[in-house]
Design an enzyme around this catalytic site. Structure first.
Site, PDB file in Angstrom:
ATOM      1  N   ASP B  25       2.586  52.677  16.987  1.00 47.32           N
ATOM      2  CA  ASP B  25       1.927  53.030  18.048  1.00 47.32           C
ATOM      3  C   ASP B  25       2.631  54.891  19.178  1.00 47.32           C
ATOM      4  O   ASP B  25       3.365  54.692  19.478  1.00 47.32           O
ATOM      5  CB  ASP B  25       1.655  52.650  19.240  1.00 47.32           C
ATOM      6  N   LYS B  92       1.835  65.152  21.513  1.00 42.24           N
ATOM      7  CA  LYS B  92       0.761  64.478  20.927  1.00 42.24           C
ATOM      8  C   LYS B  92      -0.547  65.232  20.583  1.00 42.24           C
ATOM      9  O   LYS B  92      -1.355  65.458  20.167  1.00 42.24           O
ATOM     10  CB  LYS B  92       0.168  63.252  20.976  1.00 42.24           C
ATOM     11  N   GLU B 192      -6.681  53.094  16.875  1.00 45.63           N
ATOM     12  CA  GLU B 192      -5.933  52.681  18.464  1.00 45.63           C
ATOM     13  C   GLU B 192      -6.793  51.385  19.480  1.00 45.63           C
ATOM     14  O   GLU B 192      -6.534  50.412  19.465  1.00 45.63           O
ATOM     15  CB  GLU B 192      -5.786  53.442  19.403  1.00 45.63           C
ATOM     16  N   ASP B 214     -10.041  52.668  26.019  1.00 47.78           N
ATOM     17  CA  ASP B 214      -8.503  52.958  26.112  1.00 47.78           C
ATOM     18  C   ASP B 214      -8.424  54.274  26.415  1.00 47.78           C
ATOM     19  O   ASP B 214      -8.008  55.374  26.258  1.00 47.78           O
ATOM     20  CB  ASP B 214      -8.186  52.999  24.341  1.00 47.78           C
TER      21      ASP B 214
END
Lengths: 177, 623
Positions: B25, B92, B192, B214
Site C-alpha cells: 500500500d 503521491k 485500493e 476510502d
C-alpha cells in the site's frame, strides 16, 4: 474444428434469440471469467497472458451487447440476417418524429429550470415508454418470419428512448454540480 | 516465457514451491507492506515493531561528497521539522502530474518545484539534489521491499501495488514505473478499495453489496462492489484523486496562519502550520478541546470548530458517493455494508456523516490503515501461484472515461467510465481533406465534453494514408485496456492496412529508455558474463518451448488443428530443436518466435476449449 470464431450467443452457450435471461447471463459470465480472466493465467507465459486478455475482452464485450436490448437486437439481426442496423436511420413515422421533438423540448425546459423532482418524473415517464417499446420489439422478434422493416423502426425507437435516458442522467449531473 | 502451457486456472505448475509475494500500500502519508504467511495475511513490522512507514524521504548529502544517503520513514519524518528543505513528503500527490497541476498544493510544500526534462515536476532540495516523483516513490518501494526480503529471507517474486481507484492512466503508469525502477516485478496494480473489499470479504465471508469509503491522506475513493461466492465485482467507482486528509490539515493550517498573521511567502511557517494542524486534528479525535500555541498566537480550539472547518470537504466526498451509487445502479438502501478505509476515516465527523448518508453503521473491524495492504497481499499470493483451489476473482472497472479529440476540441468517449476491464473498443474516423495522408490522434481521459477540461494522455500520428478524397479513408482507432487499467491505442487505415500504435505513456512520465538508463546506472554488469548467461537462458527457454508445445500437440493437436497446421508447427519445432544446439542467441530467439507465431492460433483454440468447459457441468446447480 473450432476454426471460426464463436458468436456472442454461442460464447454463452445460447441459441441466437432476443430473449435472454439476464440472471443466467450474468452467472455464466462469472463462470467463464473464472477460467478466462488474466488473473487466472498470471503464472502463464506472455502469450498465454495476452490470449487471456483477448478472451476476457471478448467475453466482456459479448456480455455488454447481450445485456443491452438495443445492442442485442442489432447484433441478432447482424448474425441472423447479415443486416447492419447501427447506421442510416430513416424512420418514416411522422407521429413518432413529432413525439421525439416534443420529448427533447420537454427535457430542455426541465434542464434549464434545474428542477430535480420534475426531472425525476420525466425520467420515470421515459423509463415506462422504454419498457413498452422493448416489449413491442420482443413481440416483433417472436413473429415468424421477421418483419425486418418493422424491426428496424422498433429498434430505432428504443434507441432514441435510451439516448433520452442517458441525456436525463447528464442533466441530473449538471443539477448536482 | 512459457508457451502454450495453458494450465488449469489457479493451478500452479510446481505445487510444492512456495513463492514469495507481497502486497504494497503505497500511500500519500504512510505506506505498508504485507504478505501471506501460514495462510494468514499480515503487515510486516520493522525492528521496533512499527508497521507503517511514513511516506517521507530524507536525502542526506554531506558537503563536498557525491554520496547520497537515502533515509525513508520515521527517521525522515523526524527530520521534517529540522531541515524541511531536504525532506520530501506526500509525493503521491505529484505522481503522473505536471507542474501546472501543482498550484493548489505549492503553498504548503517546503520544497521548490521545477519542471524537469521529462515534463514531470522535479523537487529541488536545499542541498541541490533534484528528484522526480517516480524516483522518490521508488525509494519508498525499495525500503518496503527490503523489509519484506529481510523478514521472509528471500527475494520477492512479485508484488501487487495498490493505487487509488480514481487514479488516471498517467498516475497508474507512474506507479508502475517507480516499481520497475525499484527492481520489483509488478503482478498487478490493484485498486485500493477493491483490495479492502478482498480483505473484508475473505475475513468475514460476507456477501452482498458493499460500499468501500476510502479517505486517505491525499486521495478519496468510493467503490460499490457486489461480493458473491468469492467473486468481487466492482459495479462502479468514483472519487477525487486530489482530496484527502491533507486537505483537512491544510484547512486547519490556513486558520492557524490567519490567526498568527503569517506572511504568505513564509514557507517555513506554512510547513510548521501543517504539522501543527495534523497534531490538532489527531488530538481532537479523542478530546473536545485542545490548547494551541502556534508562533505568536495561542488559543483554544474545539472539535466543533474544526468540524466546521472540515465539513465542506466531507460533504464533497458524500456527493461523490451519491454519483457512484447512481453509476452502479444501486439505491442507497440496497447497500448491505459500508467499509471504512484510510487513516482519515478516524475523524469522528467523517464516520458520523458516512453513517447518516448510507444509513448503516460503517465497519472498522480491520485496522483502516492496514486493510488495503492485507487485501493486496492476498491477491499477490493468488497471482504468484501459491493458492491453488481458490475461486477468488476480482472484476474491476475503469474509473474514468477514455476518449479521443474530435473536430472543434470536443472529447468523444470511446470507453465510458465503469466499463469492466480488460476491454477493447473501436471507433471509425475519416479524413476531412482531399489527399490527406496523416491524421493526429489525441487520447484523452475524463468526463467533460471539452478536450481542454480532460486530461491529455498521449498524442500520436497515423502516417502514410494513401491520398484519397475527403471522407473516403476509414481510420479505425482501437483502445485496449488491460487488467491493470493501462491503455494501448492502435490506429489503422482499413482500406490500405497502414497502422500505428502507442502504449500510452503519460505526457508527464518516463520513457522506457529513461527507465532502462536509470536502471543500468544503478547496476553494474560484468560484460563478459552477460553473453554466456544470455545464451544459456535462451537454450533453457528453447527447451521449455519445445516441451510445452510438444505436450500440447499430443494432448489435443489432432483434434484442434488441420493437417497442414499441425505439420507447420511440427516443422518449426524441429527447426528450433536444431538451432538451439548452436551458439547464436539471435538465431535461437528467431526460431522461438517462429514457433510462437505458428502456434498462436493453436494456443488460442486450446484456451477457447478450456473456457467452454466452464459452462459445462454447472447446469445442475442453476436449476
Amino acid at each position: 474444428m473450432a476454426n471460426t470464431q464463436q458468436n456472442y450467443f454461442e460464447l454463452f452457450g445460447l441459441e441466437p434469440n432476443f430473449f435472454v435471461d439476464q440472471k443466467d447471463l450474468s452467472s455464466k459470465l462469472k463462470r467463464l471469467l473464472q477460467s478466462a480472466h488474466p488473473d487466472r493465467h498470471a503464472q502463464g507465459g506472455s502469450q498465454q497472458q495476452m490470449l487471456a486478455m483477448q478472451k476476457t475482452t471478448r467475453l466482456n464485450d459479448a456480455f455488454a451487447v447481450l445485456k443491452n436490448p438495443v445492442k442485442r437486437a442489432q447484433y441478432l439481426l447482424q448474425v441472423e440476417k447479415d443486416l447492419d442496423t447501427t447506421k442510416d436511420h430513416t424512420v418514416n413515422d411522422p407521429e413518432f418524429l413529432m413525439q421525439q421533438l416534443e420529448l427533447r423540448e420537454e427535457l430542455d425546459t426541465i434542464s434549464r429550470q434545474k428542477d430535480a423532482s420534475e426531472l425525476m418524473g420525466f425520467a420515470e415517464k421515459i423509463e415506462q415508454m422504454s419498457e413498452q417499446q422493448e416489449a413491442e420489439l420482443g413481440d416483433l422478434f417472436q413473429q415468424n418470419p421477421w418483419d425486418l422493416d418493422a424491426l428496424k423502426v422498433s429498434i430505432y425507437k428504443l434507441q432514441f428512448l435510451h439516448k433520452t435516458l442517458h441525456d436525463i442522467e447528464l442533466a441530473e449531473d449538471k443539477i448536482l454540480d | 516465457m512459457a508457451l502454450l502451457q495453458i494450465s488449469e486456472p489457479g493451478q500452479s505448475t510446481e505445487p510444492h514451491q512456495h513463492k514469495l509475494a507481497a502486497g504494497i500500500d503505497l500511500g500519500t502519508t504512510n505506506s505498508l507492506i504485507a504478505t501471506v504467511r501460514s495462510g494468514k495475511a499480515e503487515t510486516l513490522a520493522d525492528a521496533n515493531g512499527k508497521h507503517t512507514v511514513p511516506s517521507v524521504v530524507h536525502y542526506v548529502k554531506q558537503d563536498g561528497s557525491d554520496e547520497l544517503e537515502i533515509v525513508v520513514g520515521h527517521k525522515a519524518k523526524e527530520q521534517q521539522a529540522i531541515e524541511p528543505g531536504n525532506v520530501i513528503s506526500s509525493i503521491k500527490r505529484l505522481m503522473g502530474r505536471g507542474l501546472a497541476d501543482m498550484d493548489k498544493i505549492k503553498e504548503f510544500s517546503a520544497n521548490k518545484l521545477v519542471e524537469s526534462e521529462s515534463g514531470m515536476p522535479g523537487v529541488v532540495l536545499d542541498n541541490g539534489i533534484e528528484k522526480n516523483p517516480v524516483e522518490v516513490s521508488s525509494d519508498i518501494l525499495r525500503t518496503l521491499a527490503d523489509r519484506a526480503e529481510e523478514t521472509l529471507g528471500g527475494e520477492l517474486g512479485g508484488v501487487v501495488i495498490t493505487v487509488p481507484a480514481y487514479f488516471d492512466e498517467a498516475q497508474r503508469q507512474a506507479t508502475k514505473d517507480s516499481a520497475q525502477l525499484a527492481g520489483l516485478k509488478v503482478l498487478r496494480l490493484l485498486n485500493e478499495p477493491t483490495a479492502a473489499a478482498v480483505a473484508y470479504g475473505l475475513d468475514t465471508g460476507s456477501e452482498g453489496i458493499h460500499a468501500i469509503y476510502d479517505l486517505g491522506g491525499g486521495t478519496f475513493d468510493i467503490s460499490i462492489l457486489r461480493l458473491q461466492k468469492g467473486v468481487f465485482e466492482v459495479l462502479a467507482t468514483g472519487g477525487d484523486s486530489a482530496l484527502g486528509g491533507d486537505d483537512f490539515d491544510r484547512a486547519i493550517a490556513q486558520y492557524l496562519v490567519e490567526q498568527a498573521k503569517v506572511e504568505s511567502d513564509d514557507r517555513r511557517a506554512h510547513q510548521l502550520a501543517m504539522i501543527k494542524a495534523r497534531d490538532i486534528k489527531e488530538a481532537l479525535t479523542d478530546t473536545d478541546t485542545v490548547d494551541v500555541n502556534f508562533l505568536d498566537w495561542s488559543g483554544q480550539m474545539s472539535r466543533d470548530q474544526i468540524e466546521e472547518i472540515i465539513a465542506p470537504i466531507v460533504d464533497k466526498t458524500l456527493l461523490s458517493c451519491r454519483r457512484t451509487l447512481k453509476d452502479a445502479g444501486v439505491k442507497v438502501d440496497e447497500v448491505d455494508k459500508v467499509v471504512m478505509v484510510g487513516g482519515s476515516t478516524r475523524v469522528p465527523l467523517v464516520r458520523e456523516k458516512v453513517e447518516k448518508h448510507f444509513k448503516v453503521p460503517p465497519l472498522t473491524d480491520i485496522d483502516p490503515d492496514k486493510v488495503v495492504a492485507i487485501g493486496a497481499a492476498i491477491q499477490a499470493n493468488v497471482l504468484i501461484g501459491n493458492k491453488s483451489d481458490d475461486d477468488m476473482l476480482l472484476l474491476d472497472v475503469i474509473p474514468l472515461s477514455l476518449g479521443v479529440e474530435t473536430m472543434g476540441g470536443l472529447a468523444e468517449k470511446i470507453i465510458p467510465r465503469n466499463t469492466p476491464i480488460p476491454i477493447a473498443k473501436a471507433q471509425e474516423f475519416t479524413t476531412f481533406k482531399d489527399g490527406q495522408t496523416a491524421m493526429a490522434i489525441h487520447v484523452v481521459q475524463g468526463e467533460r465534453e471539452l478536450v481542454e477540461d480532460c486530461r491529455s494522455l498521449a498524442r500520436f500520428e497515423l502516417r502514410g494514408i494513401p491520398p484519397m478524397v475527403a471522407g473516403a479513408a476509414r481510420i479505425k482507432v482501437t483502445y485496449q485496456v488491460d487488467a491493470d487499467g493501462l491503455l494501448q491505442v492502435l490506429a489503422e487505415e482499413t482500406t490500405s492496412g497502414v497502422k500505428a500504435d502507442i502504449t500510452v505513456k503519460p505526457s508527464y512520465g518516463l520513457s522506457d529508455d529513461q527507465i532502462t538508463n536509470m536502471l543500468q546506472s544503478s547496476f553494474s554488469h560484468a560484460e563478459g558474463d552477460m553473453g554466456a548467461r544470455m545464451l544459456r537462458e535462451q537454450k533453457v527457454e528453447a527447451a521449455r518451448v519445445i516441451e510445452a508445445v510438444t505436450a500440447a500437440l499430443s494432448e489435443n493437436g489432432k483434434e484442434l488443428l488441420s493437417e497442414d497446421e499441425y505439420a507447420a508447427i511440427q516443422s518449426s519445432l524441429e527447426q528450433l530443436n536444431q538451432t538451439s544446439q548452436g551458439e547464436s542467441i539471435e538465431a535461437i530467439e528467431n526460431a522461438i518466435e517462429v514457433v510462437e507465431k505458428n502456434s498462436n492460433e493453436f494456443a488460442s483454440r486450446r484456451m477457447d476449449a478450456s473456457i467452454a468447459k466452464a459452462l459445462v457441468g454447472h447446469e445442475v446447480d442453476d436449476i
